[in-house]
Design an enzyme around this catalytic site. Structure first.
Site, short mmCIF file in Angstrom:
data_model
loop_
_atom_site.label_atom_id
_atom_site.label_comp_id
_atom_site.label_asym_id
_atom_site.label_seq_id
_atom_site.Cartn_x
_atom_site.Cartn_y
_atom_site.Cartn_z
N TYR A 33 -5.59 5.36 1.87
CA TYR A 33 -3.97 5.30 2.04
C TYR A 33 -3.55 6.15 3.30
O TYR A 33 -4.22 6.72 4.22
CB TYR A 33 -3.09 5.85 0.64
CG TYR A 33 -3.59 7.49 0.62
CD1 TYR A 33 -4.85 8.09 0.42
CD2 TYR A 33 -2.31 8.34 0.90
CE1 TYR A 33 -4.94 9.38 0.39
CE2 TYR A 33 -2.67 9.55 0.97
CZ TYR A 33 -3.79 10.38 0.59
OH TYR A 33 -3.82 11.75 0.61
N LYS A 147 -9.49 8.92 4.43
CA LYS A 147 -8.05 9.11 3.43
C LYS A 147 -8.28 8.31 2.30
O LYS A 147 -7.55 7.37 2.18
CB LYS A 147 -7.17 8.97 4.24
CG LYS A 147 -5.64 9.91 3.78
CD LYS A 147 -4.72 9.87 4.86
CE LYS A 147 -3.43 10.64 4.31
NZ LYS A 147 -3.41 11.62 3.59
N GLU A 180 -9.71 23.08 3.99
CA GLU A 180 -8.28 22.56 4.44
C GLU A 180 -7.56 22.87 2.97
O GLU A 180 -8.06 23.22 1.94
CB GLU A 180 -8.21 21.19 4.70
CG GLU A 180 -8.57 20.40 3.85
CD GLU A 180 -8.74 18.96 4.41
OE1 GLU A 180 -7.87 18.45 5.17
OE2 GLU A 180 -9.60 18.08 3.81
N LEU A 205 -9.79 16.48 6.44
CA LEU A 205 -9.08 15.12 6.86
C LEU A 205 -8.39 15.52 8.20
O LEU A 205 -7.80 16.59 8.13
CB LEU A 205 -8.04 14.71 5.78
CG LEU A 205 -7.11 13.48 6.48
CD1 LEU A 205 -8.03 12.26 6.33
CD2 LEU A 205 -5.76 13.24 5.83
N1 PDD Z 1 -1.75 14.59 2.60
N2 PDD Z 1 -5.68 17.45 4.41
C1 PDD Z 1 -5.40 16.61 3.25
C2 PDD Z 1 -6.64 16.66 2.57
C3 PDD Z 1 -4.42 15.52 3.31
O1 PDD Z 1 -4.36 14.92 2.00
C4 PDD Z 1 -3.54 15.52 4.41
C5 PDD Z 1 -2.21 14.90 4.11
C6 PDD Z 1 -3.53 16.39 5.26
C7 PDD Z 1 -2.62 16.45 6.49
O2 PDD Z 1 -2.60 15.16 7.12
P1 PDD Z 1 -1.44 14.72 8.05
O3 PDD Z 1 -0.99 15.75 8.76
O4 PDD Z 1 -1.99 13.45 8.70
O5 PDD Z 1 -0.33 14.34 6.89
C8 PDD Z 1 -4.73 17.28 5.46
C9 PDD Z 1 -0.66 13.69 2.60
C10 PDD Z 1 0.66 13.97 3.12
C11 PDD Z 1 -0.57 13.24 1.32
O6 PDD Z 1 -1.68 13.11 0.50
O7 PDD Z 1 0.43 13.41 0.57
#
Ligand code: PDD
Length: 287
Positions: A33, A147, A180, A205
């Site tokens: 996703y 992801k 993270e 991620l």
């Molecule tokens: N989450 N790490 C994890 C495990 C994440 O699920 C996300 C993003 C990030 C930050 O990634 P980005 O800057 O590309 O949004 C880091 C999204 C927002 C979610 O699952 O809702």
């Protein structure tokens, strides 16, 4: 105005949108996703998000459900139909529908679902207070760079945070380093004023917000280091914050209930939030 979702070629009312019970995303979490931010009607960092979607699909050996140009058209149409101004697009691609069997099906077609959600900006009070994080063991698999929709450890971690009155959980690897957050990347500013976030690897991620903020920091002449940091280092840090497509830059002012420095958002954190916000406001180019 009814909220619509896009499901495999159709725009349908969000409440009635459905996928097949033998969709492999539902049965095996066999899918990936993206969460793509939208600000003032413009898609923020669209190509980096679609690059990451393609990479995740590639790593999982799932075909793109349609061309990138077509994905952008569907995004625009969904945004238009839902009058989306500020919030995000959610895209999910699974290996498709097939009789339950672990091995790849021969004939399944990738399934695409797209939704959008309007989000309110955090209140001035939230930004002034910052948020709390707790620390939890990292119980995830070894390919956190993909992801994947397989998010159970993240769900359990976030719930634990909420039950502890915190906003996010930082996941700690067996060596005591923070990987993270459950849905955010983790950052600190050390006592030596070093801006630190964990280097991209299969342990995290690689957040699109993370990558963008590093680029913006570089332009501002802000020195940073991409390296793992321990929980102790984070507890003793001058500043801490998290980044994601839905939080942008959010100050962290408590770790496991203890204040970070004086318990107020740090100066560099606030500066970085402003820098990122101005970038987002200028994102009209990708509209
Ligand atoms: N989450 N790490 C994890 C495990 C994440 O699920 C996300 C993003 C990030 C930050 O990634 P980005 O800057 O590309 O949004 C880091 C999204 C927002 C979610 O699952 O809702």
């Amino acid at each position: 105005m009814p909220r619509l979702a896009y499901v495999n070629g159709r725009y349908c009312p969000h409440g009635a949108a459905a996928v097949h019970i033998e969709d492999r995303g539902y049965q095996f979490a066999d899918g990936v996703y993206e969460v793509v931010p939208v600000a003032k009607g413009a898609v923020v960092d669209e190509d980096p998000h679609l690059d990451r979607l393609e990479r995740s699909l590639d790593e999982q050996r799932i075909d793109m459900p349609m061309s990138r140009a077509a994905l952008k058209l569907v995004s625009r149409e969904l945004m238009r139909r839902n009058c989306l101004s500020n919030g995000f697009l959610y895209m999910q691609v699974t290996r498709g529908v097939a009789p339950r069997d672990h091995k790849f099906p021969k004939a399944a077609k990738p399934a695409l679902v797209m939704t959008s959600r309007q989000l309110k900006a955090p209140t001035a009070q939230t930004l002034a207070d910052g948020v709390g994080v707790i620390t939890v063991p990292n119980i995830r698999w070894k390919r956190c760079d993909i992801k994947s929709v397989s998010l159970l450890p993240n769900v359990l971690g976030k719930q634990k945070a909420v039950e502890a009155g915190a906003y996010e959980a930082w996941m700690i690897d067996p060596e005591g380093y923070i990987t993270e957050g459950t849905s955010t990347n983790a950052w600190i500013v050390t006592q030596d004023n070093e801006l630190v976030t964990r280097n991209a690897s299969s342990a995290i991620l690689n957040g699109i917000t993370r990558v963008r903020l590093l680029k913006l920091a570089e332009v501002q002449g802000i020195v940073f280091k991409e390296r793992p940091f321990t929980v102790d280092e984070a507890r003793g840090a001058r500043e801490a914050f998290i980044t994601s497509s839905t939080n942008f830059v959010m100050p962290v002012t408590r770790i496991d209930g203890e204040p970070v420095a004086n318990g107020h958002p740090g100066l560099l954190t606030c500066e970085l939030r402003e820098v990122y916000e101005s970038f987002v406001q200028d994102a009209k180019v990708s509209a």
